[in-house]
Motif scaffolding. Sequence first.
Motif, mmCIF file in Angstrom:
data_model
loop_
_atom_site.group_PDB
_atom_site.id
_atom_site.type_symbol
_atom_site.label_atom_id
_atom_site.label_comp_id
_atom_site.label_asym_id
_atom_site.label_seq_id
_atom_site.Cartn_x
_atom_site.Cartn_y
_atom_site.Cartn_z
ATOM 1 N N ASP A 160 67.622 27.681 20.598
ATOM 2 C CA ASP A 160 68.727 27.975 21.513
ATOM 3 C C ASP A 160 69.619 29.086 20.955
ATOM 4 O O ASP A 160 69.390 29.581 19.866
ATOM 5 C CB ASP A 160 69.522 26.697 21.788
ATOM 6 N N TRP A 161 70.593 29.464 21.772
ATOM 7 C CA TRP A 161 71.551 30.500 21.352
ATOM 8 C C TRP A 161 72.843 29.828 20.892
ATOM 9 O O TRP A 161 73.271 28.823 21.460
ATOM 10 C CB TRP A 161 71.858 31.434 22.526
ATOM 11 N N PHE A 162 73.476 30.440 19.900
ATOM 12 C CA PHE A 162 74.677 29.840 19.319
ATOM 13 C C PHE A 162 75.906 30.728 19.476
ATOM 14 O O PHE A 162 75.833 31.943 19.267
ATOM 15 C CB PHE A 162 74.455 29.534 17.829
ATOM 16 N N ALA A 163 77.006 30.097 19.848
ATOM 17 C CA ALA A 163 78.316 30.756 19.832
ATOM 18 C C ALA A 163 79.119 30.022 18.774
ATOM 19 O O ALA A 163 79.394 28.827 18.900
ATOM 20 C CB ALA A 163 78.984 30.642 21.187
ATOM 21 N N ILE A 164 79.412 30.714 17.684
ATOM 22 C CA ILE A 164 79.977 30.032 16.522
ATOM 23 C C ILE A 164 81.395 30.506 16.235
ATOM 24 O O ILE A 164 81.661 31.710 16.185
ATOM 25 C CB ILE A 164 79.072 30.255 15.283
ATOM 26 N N ASP A 208 69.184 27.095 25.612
ATOM 27 C CA ASP A 208 70.534 26.595 25.885
ATOM 28 C C ASP A 208 71.545 27.380 25.052
ATOM 29 O O ASP A 208 71.192 28.132 24.146
ATOM 30 C CB ASP A 208 70.604 25.096 25.574
ATOM 31 N N LEU A 209 72.797 27.202 25.404
ATOM 32 C CA LEU A 209 73.881 27.908 24.737
ATOM 33 C C LEU A 209 74.725 26.856 24.027
ATOM 34 O O LEU A 209 75.352 26.021 24.664
ATOM 35 C CB LEU A 209 74.688 28.658 25.803
ATOM 36 N N ILE A 210 74.682 26.878 22.707
ATOM 37 C CA ILE A 210 75.330 25.833 21.905
ATOM 38 C C ILE A 210 76.614 26.386 21.282
ATOM 39 O O ILE A 210 76.588 27.436 20.636
ATOM 40 C CB ILE A 210 74.393 25.363 20.762
ATOM 41 N N VAL A 211 77.712 25.690 21.480
ATOM 42 C CA VAL A 211 78.991 26.129 20.918
ATOM 43 C C VAL A 211 79.311 25.288 19.678
ATOM 44 O O VAL A 211 79.332 24.062 19.751
ATOM 45 C CB VAL A 211 80.125 25.978 21.960
ATOM 46 N N LEU A 212 79.511 25.952 18.570
ATOM 47 C CA LEU A 212 79.872 25.245 17.334
ATOM 48 C C LEU A 212 81.220 25.752 16.832
ATOM 49 O O LEU A 212 81.448 26.957 16.791
ATOM 50 C CB LEU A 212 78.811 25.485 16.249
ATOM 51 N N GLU A 213 82.077 24.835 16.453
ATOM 52 C CA GLU A 213 83.358 25.207 15.844
ATOM 53 C C GLU A 213 83.493 24.403 14.564
ATOM 54 O O GLU A 213 83.877 23.235 14.600
ATOM 55 C CB GLU A 213 84.508 24.933 16.811
ATOM 56 N N GLU A 214 83.130 25.006 13.446
ATOM 57 C CA GLU A 214 83.106 24.275 12.173
ATOM 58 C C GLU A 214 83.574 25.208 11.057
ATOM 59 O O GLU A 214 83.618 26.419 11.241
ATOM 60 C CB GLU A 214 81.667 23.810 11.848
ATOM 61 N N ASN A 215 83.874 24.642 9.891
ATOM 62 C CA ASN A 215 84.227 25.521 8.781
ATOM 63 C C ASN A 215 82.959 26.043 8.094
ATOM 64 O O ASN A 215 81.847 25.581 8.362
ATOM 65 C CB ASN A 215 85.211 24.852 7.801
#
Lengths: 396, 396
Positions: free
Chosen positions: A304-308, A279-286
């Motif tokens: 899974d794959w990450f878009a950070i 899966d493609l996981i989107v993270l927006e964090e500090n």
Amino acid sequence: MKLLHTADWHIGRTLNALSLLDEQKHAFEQILQIAKDEHVDGVVIAGDIYDRAIPNPEAVTALDKMLREINLENNIPIYAISGNHDSAKRLNYGREWMEHTNFHLNTLLKEAFTPVETDEAQLFLLPFFDPIDARVYYKEQGLPDEEVKSITTISDAMNLVVSDMVKLFDKNKKHILITHFAVTPHKDEEIDLTSETTSKVGGLATLTADQFQAFDYVMLGHIHTRFASPSETIRYSGSPVKFNIKEARLKNKAKGVDIVTIDDSGITREFKPLTPKTDLIVLEENWQTLCDADFYKQQPVNKDWFAITIKDFDRSEHIQTNIRAELQKRYGTIVELDYQVNQDKNDLQHVAVNINEISPEETVDKFFQTITGKDLSTKQKNIVETIFNEVEREHK
Amino acid sequence: MKLLHTADWHIGRTLNALSLLDEQKHAFEQILQIAKDEHVDGVVIAGDIYDRAIPNPEAVTALDKMLREINLENNIPIYAISGNHDSAKRLNYGREWMEHTNFHLNTLLKEAFTPVETDEAQLFLLPFFDPIDARVYYKEQGLPDEEVKSITTISDAMNLVVSDMVKLFDKNKKHILITHFAVTPHKDEEIDLTSETTSKVGGLATLTADQFQAFDYVMLGHIHTRFASPSETIRYSGSPVKFNIKEARLKNKAKGVDIVTIDDSGITREFKPLTPKTDLIVLEENWQTLCDADFYKQQPVNKDWFAITIKDFDRSEHIQTNIRAELQKRYGTIVELDYQVNQDKNDLQHVAVNINEISPEETVDKFFQTITGKDLSTKQKNIVETIFNEVEREHK
């Protein structure tokens, strides 16, 4: 009869240089299994079969194998069309041999006017085309020059095409259209198309649902999310695989195919979901959160794959850190890494646009905006679109 | 049974930017007519069907039409292989559908070990391959690593391939090989191959006639002139069309196809000539002669194509003249214009080598020669060849 509706396979596609072929094969195996379990009478592939006009040899081999498994090994008919990403002339090669085993593949407008006839239905396979193709076709058909010249938009062309199809309708059958365009519910409606080549909203390239009311059911390709379907009977199946971060961010992101049953009582549709391999996981964090074991151990790391996107990021505090390497250590594959910097928002460097996710037309639009502070006028937009259409044609 | 043997169609080829497609279509029509008149049981196309690994869309459409006319409209089986100019993986697409109507097209080494069986013969369709393909294949077949490593030349590989084919021989049938390589009559023999990608003489890429003695007849592609055939039963059909000036200069330049008849009494061959639509005329004369009406009015001006070399040319005398325009006025289409200057022969500017007519390996060789005054050593030549092979593979 029962049809499986899928579209936008985009075989050969990459996501920031990562091949999606394994993911696509995984989705294909599920599609084939559904087709077998449901005993469908055909698999519909509504365009954008390949990702590019000149797919690489691995993509050609992979697609050939998939089509063979459906059509030759399992004797399931295929009803397919080319999309805007496919080269109509290249994909046309071998077409007449494939018809011997009920693999129907239309890539040229003129082929759309011979519907495939089954006991219950007429299937019209209308590939993606542009107004220039329509002008050439209607000129060949003997339409007067004035009328040919009046075909300027795809909407003009589609009205002619549909009216010619209606003339071929058999009253005793259902009429199914398989095609590949952006269709909105109503005129001037704005939808988020999530088809990265035409994220443009409305505009010249868009059709509206009312243009297809003559058909009992329309199976569409082009837009990658099924939730953009303009009506209950005019449907996008969506792509079997998530292709970009934008789509991974959507709330309704389930991928799958439709099983469409056509009989005397009417047409029904059932959604069959597909499970991604990765899966493609989107993270927006500090940065602190991202490096916090309590946080990242809850994520499907190393699977899974990450878009950070790192929020509130101050590069000067991490001048000695290899950011990507630190995140890879914790998460595994990072397909995209972005920084959200809390500084002057007008600073050019911080315009966070991923040009892989927007159309060439949008790229020009954004560039024009950045430089002049103004939007392109409608006339300018039309010129840009015409130029890109011509460039694309030359490369097919 | 009766087979028509042709090869090296190179659909999509140009001659100094002039498309040869009309010429190729004209040759094709004659080939089809011969096949019909002779009631052949199959058309053999021994490789280099396309001119490039990624043919342009017009070439794809043209070939598709030709193959349909033979196989679908006239129900004549096709026995075809890919050559070094074709992309094995791209041409492989759709292959299994084509077998339904006896269109057999092999593009991968592994496919060569299932001969097509007819009442009288076993047809082995062996596409062009290189030593790396052979190593991969034999490793998959479980050959010990040491033996796999010992496959360094195409000759090593061919000996293994032929011995594996012999194991499949049916004693009651004739054994026909269809393949695409440079084959010389004897070891270290020098022949002018006139196949512009391998005008190299002998060397790593060349096989010898004795390697094929197990077969009753061998139908070859690769070399564009039939007069280079290494023996009475190991034959090049030659290309149906003249592709370069070098070939137009040959004395024996007749183009055509072979009708090969296989029966219990043996194998016979008959040559069937093809007539060009537009011939390629080579003229080497001085300026005065070329401009003399008595001379040029004897030529097929404004009909055929001309490759003209102006002998003893002194540019300073014609500084105001548009040489090409003056000649075009008199002759029509000039596909090539060269000057033979009577000055110091060592002057670099006068090395008259047309790099379109020589292989990349030769280009490097000549460049090395020009700069250092020495030939490349055998070791250096091998390195150059290996590099070009790898570059070519990457582009297929």
